[in-house]
Design a protein around this motif. Structure first.
Motif, PDB file in Angstrom:
ATOM      1  N   PRO A 154     -18.607  77.155   5.214  1.00  0.00           N
ATOM      2  CA  PRO A 154     -17.462  77.646   4.432  1.00  0.00           C
ATOM      3  C   PRO A 154     -17.614  79.072   3.920  1.00  0.00           C
ATOM      4  O   PRO A 154     -16.625  79.705   3.555  1.00  0.00           O
ATOM      5  N   ARG A 155     -18.830  79.606   3.892  1.00  0.00           N
ATOM      6  CA  ARG A 155     -19.010  81.005   3.493  1.00  0.00           C
ATOM      7  C   ARG A 155     -18.717  81.959   4.650  1.00  0.00           C
ATOM      8  O   ARG A 155     -18.629  83.167   4.461  1.00  0.00           O
ATOM      9  N   GLY A 156     -18.596  81.420   5.840  1.00  0.00           N
ATOM     10  CA  GLY A 156     -18.276  82.232   7.001  1.00  0.00           C
ATOM     11  C   GLY A 156     -16.788  82.268   7.265  1.00  0.00           C
ATOM     12  O   GLY A 156     -15.983  81.700   6.528  1.00  0.00           O
ATOM     13  N   GLU A 157     -16.421  82.935   8.351  1.00  0.00           N
ATOM     14  CA  GLU A 157     -15.013  83.053   8.737  1.00  0.00           C
ATOM     15  C   GLU A 157     -14.931  83.089  10.265  1.00  0.00           C
ATOM     16  O   GLU A 157     -15.748  83.735  10.920  1.00  0.00           O
ATOM     17  N   VAL A 158     -13.953  82.385  10.799  1.00  0.00           N
ATOM     18  CA  VAL A 158     -13.717  82.392  12.237  1.00  0.00           C
ATOM     19  C   VAL A 158     -12.257  82.753  12.481  1.00  0.00           C
ATOM     20  O   VAL A 158     -11.360  82.167  11.867  1.00  0.00           O
ATOM     21  N   ILE A 159     -12.037  83.716  13.371  1.00  0.00           N
ATOM     22  CA  ILE A 159     -10.676  84.130  13.715  1.00  0.00           C
ATOM     23  C   ILE A 159     -10.502  83.973  15.220  1.00  0.00           C
ATOM     24  O   ILE A 159     -11.246  84.561  16.006  1.00  0.00           O
ATOM     25  N   GLY A 160      -9.524  83.178  15.599  1.00  0.00           N
ATOM     26  CA  GLY A 160      -9.205  83.016  17.009  1.00  0.00           C
ATOM     27  C   GLY A 160      -8.005  83.856  17.385  1.00  0.00           C
ATOM     28  O   GLY A 160      -6.985  83.831  16.690  1.00  0.00           O
ATOM     29  N   PHE A 161      -8.129  84.604  18.475  1.00  0.00           N
ATOM     30  CA  PHE A 161      -7.026  85.433  18.967  1.00  0.00           C
ATOM     31  C   PHE A 161      -6.522  84.881  20.292  1.00  0.00           C
ATOM     32  O   PHE A 161      -7.294  84.625  21.215  1.00  0.00           O
ATOM     33  N   ASP A 162      -5.213  84.711  20.382  1.00  0.00           N
ATOM     34  CA  ASP A 162      -4.603  84.226  21.605  1.00  0.00           C
ATOM     35  C   ASP A 162      -3.176  84.771  21.638  1.00  0.00           C
ATOM     36  O   ASP A 162      -2.637  85.142  20.586  1.00  0.00           O
ATOM     37  N   PHE A 163      -2.569  84.833  22.838  1.00  0.00           N
ATOM     38  CA  PHE A 163      -1.168  85.282  22.861  1.00  0.00           C
ATOM     39  C   PHE A 163      -0.236  84.223  23.426  1.00  0.00           C
ATOM     40  O   PHE A 163       0.896  84.508  23.783  1.00  0.00           O
ATOM     41  N   THR A 164      -0.726  82.975  23.471  1.00  0.00           N
ATOM     42  CA  THR A 164       0.098  81.856  23.910  1.00  0.00           C
ATOM     43  C   THR A 164       0.517  81.051  22.690  1.00  0.00           C
ATOM     44  O   THR A 164      -0.326  80.428  22.035  1.00  0.00           O
ATOM     45  N   ASP A 165       1.807  81.076  22.379  1.00  0.00           N
ATOM     46  CA  ASP A 165       2.283  80.467  21.135  1.00  0.00           C
ATOM     47  C   ASP A 165       1.973  78.986  21.045  1.00  0.00           C
ATOM     48  O   ASP A 165       1.602  78.482  19.972  1.00  0.00           O
ATOM     49  N   ALA A 166       2.111  78.250  22.144  1.00  0.00           N
ATOM     50  CA  ALA A 166       1.844  76.812  22.104  1.00  0.00           C
ATOM     51  C   ALA A 166       0.377  76.533  21.785  1.00  0.00           C
ATOM     52  O   ALA A 166       0.058  75.578  21.051  1.00  0.00           O
ATOM     53  N   MET A 167      -0.522  77.332  22.324  1.00  0.00           N
ATOM     54  CA  MET A 167      -1.941  77.172  22.008  1.00  0.00           C
ATOM     55  C   MET A 167      -2.202  77.487  20.534  1.00  0.00           C
ATOM     56  O   MET A 167      -2.975  76.783  19.864  1.00  0.00           O
ATOM     57  N   LEU A 168      -1.584  78.523  20.013  1.00  0.00           N
ATOM     58  CA  LEU A 168      -1.771  78.872  18.609  1.00  0.00           C
ATOM     59  C   LEU A 168      -1.287  77.752  17.696  1.00  0.00           C
ATOM     60  O   LEU A 168      -1.946  77.413  16.700  1.00  0.00           O
ATOM     61  N   ARG A 169      -0.142  77.157  18.027  1.00  0.00           N
ATOM     62  CA  ARG A 169       0.355  76.036  17.216  1.00  0.00           C
ATOM     63  C   ARG A 169      -0.632  74.868  17.246  1.00  0.00           C
ATOM     64  O   ARG A 169      -0.918  74.252  16.205  1.00  0.00           O
ATOM     65  N   THR A 170      -1.158  74.572  18.420  1.00  0.00           N
ATOM     66  CA  THR A 170      -2.120  73.484  18.544  1.00  0.00           C
ATOM     67  C   THR A 170      -3.361  73.762  17.714  1.00  0.00           C
ATOM     68  O   THR A 170      -3.857  72.888  16.984  1.00  0.00           O
ATOM     69  N   ALA A 171      -3.886  74.986  17.819  1.00  0.00           N
ATOM     70  CA  ALA A 171      -5.106  75.349  17.088  1.00  0.00           C
ATOM     71  C   ALA A 171      -4.899  75.294  15.583  1.00  0.00           C
ATOM     72  O   ALA A 171      -5.756  74.780  14.846  1.00  0.00           O
ATOM     73  N   ARG A 172      -3.777  75.799  15.104  1.00  0.00           N
ATOM     74  CA  ARG A 172      -3.516  75.783  13.659  1.00  0.00           C
ATOM     75  C   ARG A 172      -3.371  74.365  13.141  1.00  0.00           C
ATOM     76  O   ARG A 172      -3.888  74.020  12.064  1.00  0.00           O
ATOM     77  N   THR A 173      -2.697  73.522  13.912  1.00  0.00           N
ATOM     78  CA  THR A 173      -2.553  72.127  13.506  1.00  0.00           C
ATOM     79  C   THR A 173      -3.909  71.435  13.506  1.00  0.00           C
ATOM     80  O   THR A 173      -4.213  70.625  12.617  1.00  0.00           O
ATOM     81  N   GLY A 174      -4.742  71.759  14.486  1.00  0.00           N
ATOM     82  CA  GLY A 174      -6.073  71.170  14.542  1.00  0.00           C
ATOM     83  C   GLY A 174      -6.922  71.535  13.346  1.00  0.00           C
ATOM     84  O   GLY A 174      -7.596  70.677  12.755  1.00  0.00           O
ATOM     85  N   ALA A 175      -6.906  72.812  12.958  1.00  0.00           N
ATOM     86  CA  ALA A 175      -7.682  73.241  11.790  1.00  0.00           C
ATOM     87  C   ALA A 175      -7.208  72.530  10.530  1.00  0.00           C
ATOM     88  O   ALA A 175      -8.015  72.090   9.693  1.00  0.00           O
ATOM     89  N   ALA A 176      -5.897  72.398  10.375  1.00  0.00           N
ATOM     90  CA  ALA A 176      -5.352  71.706   9.206  1.00  0.00           C
ATOM     91  C   ALA A 176      -5.723  70.229   9.224  1.00  0.00           C
ATOM     92  O   ALA A 176      -6.048  69.643   8.176  1.00  0.00           O
ATOM     93  N   THR A 177      -5.709  69.622  10.398  1.00  0.00           N
ATOM     94  CA  THR A 177      -6.005  68.195  10.519  1.00  0.00           C
ATOM     95  C   THR A 177      -7.429  67.866  10.104  1.00  0.00           C
ATOM     96  O   THR A 177      -7.678  66.849   9.443  1.00  0.00           O
ATOM     97  N   VAL A 178      -8.376  68.724  10.478  1.00  0.00           N
ATOM     98  CA  VAL A 178      -9.777  68.450  10.125  1.00  0.00           C
ATOM     99  C   VAL A 178     -10.193  69.123   8.825  1.00  0.00           C
ATOM    100  O   VAL A 178     -11.341  69.010   8.405  1.00  0.00           O
ATOM    101  N   GLY A 179      -9.260  69.803   8.165  1.00  0.00           N
ATOM    102  CA  GLY A 179      -9.537  70.385   6.857  1.00  0.00           C
ATOM    103  C   GLY A 179     -10.436  71.600   6.878  1.00  0.00           C
ATOM    104  O   GLY A 179     -11.165  71.857   5.919  1.00  0.00           O
ATOM    105  N   ILE A 180     -10.377  72.369   7.962  1.00  0.00           N
ATOM    106  CA  ILE A 180     -11.165  73.606   8.044  1.00  0.00           C
ATOM    107  C   ILE A 180     -10.260  74.768   7.682  1.00  0.00           C
ATOM    108  O   ILE A 180      -9.348  75.116   8.430  1.00  0.00           O
ATOM    109  N   ASP A 181     -10.494  75.361   6.515  1.00  0.00           N
ATOM    110  CA  ASP A 181      -9.624  76.448   6.068  1.00  0.00           C
ATOM    111  C   ASP A 181     -10.262  77.825   6.216  1.00  0.00           C
ATOM    112  O   ASP A 181      -9.655  78.828   5.846  1.00  0.00           O
TER     113      ASP A 181
END
Length: 204
Positions: A102-129
């Motif tokens: 939690p002291r670190g930070e991860v940023i994912g870059f992509d230009f495919t909107d469907a993939m970005l939606r999936t990734a954001r939902t995944g992070a929220a689902t597992v509680g990784i902020d």
């Protein structure tokens, strides 16, 4: 072997085709694609820890279409700032987020909107902020200079027709002593000009 392979294809059309293909992968990971996908492939052929994959949502691991395992190069340091070039459904980013803590930070870059939606939902689902996902071309990263500890990527740099810019961006954003851990496709034989400029071959 040529050291500079001229690419004269329509780069914007290529990017559009890449977005369309991987948008379909995000929405229909069991669809008819020529490349491997999913957690069984990642664990069996690429050396991912199956127990770690099982802790992630199926909708994150199913569209995974990497070609290797960037984590086999080295563990990520606790508290590190990590970026993922072409983060797709977010599987590697969520694994990275658990490594840096939690002291670190991860940023994912992509230009495919469907993939970005999936990734954001995944992070929220597992509680990784401490992992976030941004829309960006990997040849033009929205980051300040010398601000990243580790850059990872998995089967994406080969898709860019602007590889010189991608590596220049990595050099720009990495801190002194920072590193790149990436897996990708390498072709040892020299390709003809026709093959180098065939969009269907680029996208697969």
């Amino acid at each position: 072997m040529a050291t500079d392979c001229e690419v004269t294809l329509d780069r914007e059309r290529l990017k559009k085709e890449i977005r369309a293909t991987y948008g379909r992968v995000a929405e229909e990971p069991d669809g008819d694609f020529h490349f491997h996908r999913g957690p069984d492939y990642a664990a069996t052929l690429l050396g991912y820890d199956r127990a770690e994959l099982d802790e992630l949502p199926d909708f994150v691991t199913a569209p995974f279409a990497g070609v290797g395992n960037p984590f086999r190069a080295a563990a990520l340091p606790s508290g590190a700032r990590v970026i993922d070039l072409g983060s797709g459904s977010g599987m590697d980013c969520l694994l990275a987020a658990r490594q840096v803590g939690p002291r670190g930070e991860v940023i994912g870059f992509d230009f495919t909107d469907a993939m970005l939606r999936t990734a954001r939902t995944g992070a929220a689902t597992v509680g990784i902020d401490h992992a976030r996902f941004e829309r960006a071309d990997i040849a033009e990263l929205p980051l300040e200079d010398a601000s990243v500890d580790v850059a990872i990527s998995n089967g994406v740099i080969n898709l860019s027709p602007e590889k010189d810019r991608v590596f220049a961006e990595l050099y720009r954003v990495l801190r002194p002593g920072g590193r790149v851990q990436f897996s990708d496709i390498v072709i040892e034989a020299e390709l003809s000009a026709a093959a180098r400029n065939d969009i269907e071959l680029w996208v697969g």
